[in-house]
Design a protein around this motif. Structure first.
Motif, mmCIF file in Angstrom:
data_model
loop_
_atom_site.group_PDB
_atom_site.id
_atom_site.type_symbol
_atom_site.label_atom_id
_atom_site.label_comp_id
_atom_site.label_asym_id
_atom_site.label_seq_id
_atom_site.Cartn_x
_atom_site.Cartn_y
_atom_site.Cartn_z
ATOM 1 N N SER A 1 0.662 -1.278 0.065
ATOM 2 C CA SER A 1 -0.008 0.099 -0.019
ATOM 3 C C SER A 1 0.970 1.182 -0.076
ATOM 4 C CB SER A 1 -0.867 -0.085 1.310
ATOM 5 O OG SER A 1 -1.759 -1.086 1.361
ATOM 6 N N GLU A 2 1.897 1.349 0.782
ATOM 7 C CA GLU A 2 2.628 2.698 0.862
ATOM 8 C C GLU A 2 4.085 2.497 0.070
ATOM 9 O OE1 GLU A 2 1.719 5.197 3.076
ATOM 10 O OE2 GLU A 2 -0.238 4.000 3.148
ATOM 11 N N LEU A 3 4.307 1.544 -0.459
ATOM 12 C CA LEU A 3 5.436 1.146 -1.356
ATOM 13 C C LEU A 3 5.432 1.348 -2.870
ATOM 14 C CD1 LEU A 3 6.550 -2.180 0.172
ATOM 15 C CD2 LEU A 3 7.245 0.045 0.973
ATOM 16 N N THR A 4 6.532 2.075 -3.316
ATOM 17 C CA THR A 4 6.487 2.335 -4.754
ATOM 18 C C THR A 4 6.754 0.815 -5.425
ATOM 19 O OG1 THR A 4 8.885 2.604 -4.999
ATOM 20 C CG2 THR A 4 7.500 4.627 -4.522
ATOM 21 N N LEU A 5 6.332 0.860 -6.843
ATOM 22 C CA LEU A 5 6.735 -0.454 -7.369
ATOM 23 C C LEU A 5 8.235 -0.627 -7.484
ATOM 24 C CD1 LEU A 5 5.673 -2.572 -9.106
ATOM 25 C CD2 LEU A 5 6.142 -1.150 -11.190
ATOM 26 N N ASP A 6 8.926 0.157 -7.471
ATOM 27 C CA ASP A 6 10.314 -0.006 -7.297
ATOM 28 C C ASP A 6 11.020 -0.825 -5.934
ATOM 29 O OD1 ASP A 6 11.060 0.741 -9.795
ATOM 30 O OD2 ASP A 6 11.867 2.763 -9.558
ATOM 31 N N GLN A 7 10.284 -0.087 -5.004
ATOM 32 C CA GLN A 7 10.568 -0.735 -3.520
ATOM 33 C C GLN A 7 10.335 -2.031 -3.565
ATOM 34 O OE1 GLN A 7 8.608 2.377 -1.478
ATOM 35 N NE2 GLN A 7 10.552 3.365 -0.604
ATOM 36 N N VAL A 8 8.818 -2.395 -3.928
ATOM 37 C CA VAL A 8 8.368 -3.906 -3.841
ATOM 38 C C VAL A 8 9.425 -4.667 -4.841
ATOM 39 C CG1 VAL A 8 6.396 -5.281 -4.356
ATOM 40 C CG2 VAL A 8 6.034 -2.975 -3.714
ATOM 41 N N ILE A 9 9.684 -4.287 -5.963
ATOM 42 C CA ILE A 9 10.628 -5.014 -6.851
ATOM 43 C C ILE A 9 12.109 -5.148 -5.931
ATOM 44 C CG2 ILE A 9 12.211 -4.995 -8.672
ATOM 45 C CD1 ILE A 9 9.659 -3.068 -10.130
ATOM 46 N N GLU A 10 12.503 -4.219 -5.534
ATOM 47 C CA GLU A 10 13.871 -4.460 -4.617
ATOM 48 C C GLU A 10 13.782 -5.209 -3.546
ATOM 49 O OE1 GLU A 10 16.475 -2.831 -6.130
ATOM 50 O OE2 GLU A 10 17.585 -3.886 -4.465
ATOM 51 N N CYS A 11 12.611 -5.331 -3.028
ATOM 52 C CA CYS A 11 12.376 -6.229 -1.721
ATOM 53 C C CYS A 11 12.335 -7.612 -2.264
ATOM 54 C CB CYS A 11 10.905 -5.820 -1.198
ATOM 55 S SG CYS A 11 10.239 -6.973 0.082
ATOM 56 N N VAL A 12 11.581 -7.827 -3.308
ATOM 57 C CA VAL A 12 11.638 -9.383 -3.751
ATOM 58 C C VAL A 12 13.209 -9.704 -4.386
ATOM 59 C CG1 VAL A 12 10.466 -10.847 -5.343
ATOM 60 C CG2 VAL A 12 9.144 -9.190 -4.295
ATOM 61 N N VAL A 13 13.510 -9.001 -5.148
ATOM 62 C CA VAL A 13 14.981 -9.314 -5.599
ATOM 63 C C VAL A 13 15.921 -9.625 -4.435
ATOM 64 C CG1 VAL A 13 17.131 -8.431 -6.800
ATOM 65 C CG2 VAL A 13 14.612 -7.927 -7.868
ATOM 66 N N THR A 14 15.952 -8.774 -3.294
ATOM 67 C CA THR A 14 16.802 -9.163 -2.099
ATOM 68 C C THR A 14 16.504 -10.580 -1.647
ATOM 69 O OG1 THR A 14 16.892 -6.778 -1.627
ATOM 70 C CG2 THR A 14 17.669 -8.079 -0.100
ATOM 71 N N LEU A 15 15.267 -10.816 -1.508
ATOM 72 C CA LEU A 15 14.758 -11.835 -0.907
ATOM 73 C C LEU A 15 15.276 -13.315 -1.899
ATOM 74 C CD1 LEU A 15 10.956 -11.247 0.051
ATOM 75 C CD2 LEU A 15 12.714 -12.052 1.730
ATOM 76 N N VAL A 16 15.308 -13.172 -3.002
ATOM 77 C CA VAL A 16 15.476 -14.396 -4.000
ATOM 78 C C VAL A 16 17.178 -14.266 -3.946
ATOM 79 C CG1 VAL A 16 15.802 -14.967 -6.565
ATOM 80 C CG2 VAL A 16 13.713 -13.923 -5.599
ATOM 81 N N GLU A 17 17.822 -13.250 -3.916
ATOM 82 C CA GLU A 17 19.183 -13.190 -3.864
ATOM 83 C C GLU A 17 19.913 -13.792 -2.502
ATOM 84 O OE1 GLU A 17 20.276 -9.277 -5.124
ATOM 85 O OE2 GLU A 17 20.640 -9.610 -7.135
ATOM 86 N N GLU A 18 19.024 -13.529 -1.440
ATOM 87 C CA GLU A 18 19.695 -14.082 -0.190
ATOM 88 C C GLU A 18 19.401 -15.593 -0.253
ATOM 89 O OE1 GLU A 18 18.190 -10.269 2.821
ATOM 90 O OE2 GLU A 18 16.898 -11.864 2.604
ATOM 91 N N LYS A 19 18.382 -16.074 -0.876
ATOM 92 C CA LYS A 19 17.925 -17.422 -1.011
ATOM 93 C C LYS A 19 19.074 -18.265 -1.638
ATOM 94 C CE LYS A 19 15.411 -21.055 -0.348
ATOM 95 N NZ LYS A 19 14.800 -21.290 0.979
ATOM 96 N N ARG A 20 19.511 -17.498 -2.849
ATOM 97 C CA ARG A 20 20.505 -18.031 -3.746
ATOM 98 C C ARG A 20 21.912 -18.274 -2.958
ATOM 99 N NH1 ARG A 20 19.753 -15.220 -9.502
ATOM 100 N NH2 ARG A 20 18.898 -17.227 -10.575
ATOM 101 N N THR A 21 22.212 -17.210 -2.121
ATOM 102 C CA THR A 21 23.416 -17.063 -1.470
ATOM 103 C C THR A 21 23.576 -18.362 -0.455
ATOM 104 O OG1 THR A 21 23.397 -14.642 -1.708
ATOM 105 C CG2 THR A 21 24.918 -15.410 -0.431
ATOM 106 N N ALA A 22 22.398 -18.581 0.369
ATOM 107 C CA ALA A 22 22.138 -19.573 1.481
ATOM 108 C C ALA A 22 22.292 -20.772 0.785
ATOM 109 C CB ALA A 22 21.139 -19.158 2.045
ATOM 110 N N ALA A 23 21.919 -20.954 -0.501
ATOM 111 C CA ALA A 23 21.789 -22.376 -1.169
ATOM 112 C C ALA A 23 23.365 -23.063 -1.369
ATOM 113 C CB ALA A 23 21.136 -22.217 -2.227
#
Ligand code: DC
Length: 234
Positions: free
Chosen positions: A212-234
């Motif tokens: 609700s309070e986030l820009t599209l870029d902020q949401v994209i950044e959030c999801v990209v970070t979650l995926v990258e964290e997962k890849r690093t941990a794997a």
């Protein structure tokens, strides 16, 4: 020398669920493009089978009639996030699946279990064949279609924000009527969340992001970070 097997990142499966107007499509496409993954819009597949039912004169309120022909159309989804495509029996349906006629009938068609099993199988095949992985957006991806997805996101937003966003995508008279858009979204949510077979739901292990309070870029950044964290941990 390093081998290709050691340097190539493993395929990653990202499930993004949530109701309409939460930014699912824009987010999913951008995340897929940034990470070099495929992109699958499962709502477009349910819209495509609904378009086929309407075009062939099937009464979409008659679940038995819909179930009888659920396996007939051949739906093909192109998964390039820069130019996703969808065809039914070879016909490009990317425009007609967005009409009000299809939108108002898609919840009834997608509630029919035979329709869900045909489309779910198609989705699993597409995900399994994506060479570098895929971002799959929908309503039941993290819970039912791909319960072993590497990253699961559930996007939400307030009803007012969702209606305003959806209104911005519509044209002319439809766009002006914000209250009607909000009511139509609420009705579709109730049908999609209330159906018996794989309803719209957040998986227990999904990360919920209120956009609700986030820009599209902020949401994209959030999801990209979650995926990258997962890849690093794997
Ligand atoms: O994302 P969308 O609004 O284009 O989706 C259209 C409809 O398709 C939605 O109202 C419910 C249905 N749908 C579904 O039942 N399961 C999915 N995984 C995706 C969409």
């Amino acid at each position: 020398m390093e081998t290709a097997a050691r340097t190539a990142p493993a395929a990653v499966i990202v499930a993004i669920d949530g109701p309409a107007g939460t930014g699912k499509s824009s987010t999913s496409k951008a995340v897929a493009a940034k990470l070099g993954l495929g992109y699958l819009d499962t709502g477009a597949q349910y819209r495509a089978i609904t378009w086929w039912m309407v075009t062939n004169g099937i009464d979409v309120e008659d679940a038995v009639a819909v179930a009888d022909v659920a396996g007939k159309p051949t739906i093909v989804s192109g998964t390039d996030p820069a130019a996703p495509t969808i065809t039914v029996d070879g016909t490009d349906v990317s425009a007609p699946i967005r009409t009000q006629e299809v939108t108002s009938r898609v919840s009834a068609v997608s509630a029919v279990p035979e329709v869900r099993s045909v489309i779910t199988e198609l989705q699993r095949t597409i995900a399994a064949e994506a060479p570098r992985g895929i971002v799959v957006e929908g309503r039941d991806i993290g819970t039912t279609v791909l319960p072993d997805a590497d990253v699961k996101i559930f996007l939400t937003a307030s009803p007012e924000v969702r209606a305003a966003r959806r209104s911005g995508e519509l044209k002319g008279k439809e766009a002006a009527d914000l209250a009607a858009t909000q009511a139509a979204l609420a009705k579709r949510d109730a049908l999609d969340s209330g159906r018996e077979t794989s309803p719209l739901a957040k998986a227990d292990d999904a990360v919920e992001v209120d956009t609700s309070e986030l820009t599209l870029d902020q949401v994209i950044e959030c999801v990209v970070t979650l995926v990258e964290e997962k890849r690093t941990a794997a």
